[in-house]
Design an enzyme around this catalytic site. Sequence first.
Site, short mmCIF file in Angstrom:
data_model
loop_
_atom_site.label_atom_id
_atom_site.label_comp_id
_atom_site.label_asym_id
_atom_site.label_seq_id
_atom_site.Cartn_x
_atom_site.Cartn_y
_atom_site.Cartn_z
N GLY A 47 0.86 -1.18 0.00
CA GLY A 47 0.00 0.00 0.00
C GLY A 47 0.90 1.22 0.00
N PHE A 48 1.00 1.87 1.14
CA PHE A 48 1.83 3.08 1.29
C PHE A 48 1.41 4.14 0.28
CE2 PHE A 48 4.48 -0.31 2.99
CZ PHE A 48 4.91 0.22 4.20
N HIS A 49 0.11 4.40 0.22
CA HIS A 49 -0.36 5.46 -0.65
C HIS A 49 -1.75 5.91 -0.21
CE1 HIS A 49 -1.90 1.78 -2.82
NE2 HIS A 49 -3.00 2.49 -2.72
N ALA A 50 -2.16 7.05 -0.77
CA ALA A 50 -3.55 7.52 -0.63
C ALA A 50 -4.07 7.76 -2.04
CB ALA A 50 -3.58 8.81 0.18
N ARG A 95 -3.12 4.42 3.32
CA ARG A 95 -3.38 3.06 3.76
C ARG A 95 -2.17 2.16 3.57
NH1 ARG A 95 -6.99 3.01 -0.63
NH2 ARG A 95 -7.51 5.03 0.16
#
Length: 147
Positions: A47-50, A95
């Site tokens: 994930g590690f993104h919006a 997230r």
Amino acid sequence: MKYELLTFQQHGDDRGQLIAIEEGINVPFSVKRVYYMYDTKPGVRRGFHAHRELKQVLICVSGSCSVHLDDGTETEEILLDKPYIGLQIEGLIWREMYNFSEDAVLLVLASELYDESDYIRDYHEFKKEVLRHGEDPKNHSEEISVC
Ligand code: TYD
């Protein structure tokens, strides 16, 4: 934080369980894309993104995993370990998914086709966008819509 846990109706009988997901009935957006993650290696965090516009429902249809949510002000850890529970997310939420069990299959329903320009992959950029978003009066009374 703009997330909801959806409980899908289980159509169970002595053969087992079945869940139907229908646009406008138990998922409140038009589903343009479905993708799923499986065979996730031990210890992996992803994930590690919006997203700027994308709406999603995450369902761990097999096994379990956890989801870290961060709206720039508060954080939540959500355990997904039931195939009849969906985590609905929209708006600017960072997230990360982690603690995947060996048998985990994480299914994602998405409101848009894959579009890299909708991603914020840098946490500092995410925080800046959250601040900009909060300063804009038209964003103040948003509610997540749930079926
Ligand atoms: P990635 O964005 O790294 O997954 P996550 O951030 O959720 O852990 O996606 C992995 C790869 O799959 C990357 O090359 C982009 C590609 N991809 C698609 O082609 N279509 C999609 O719908 C998604 C979600 C990813």
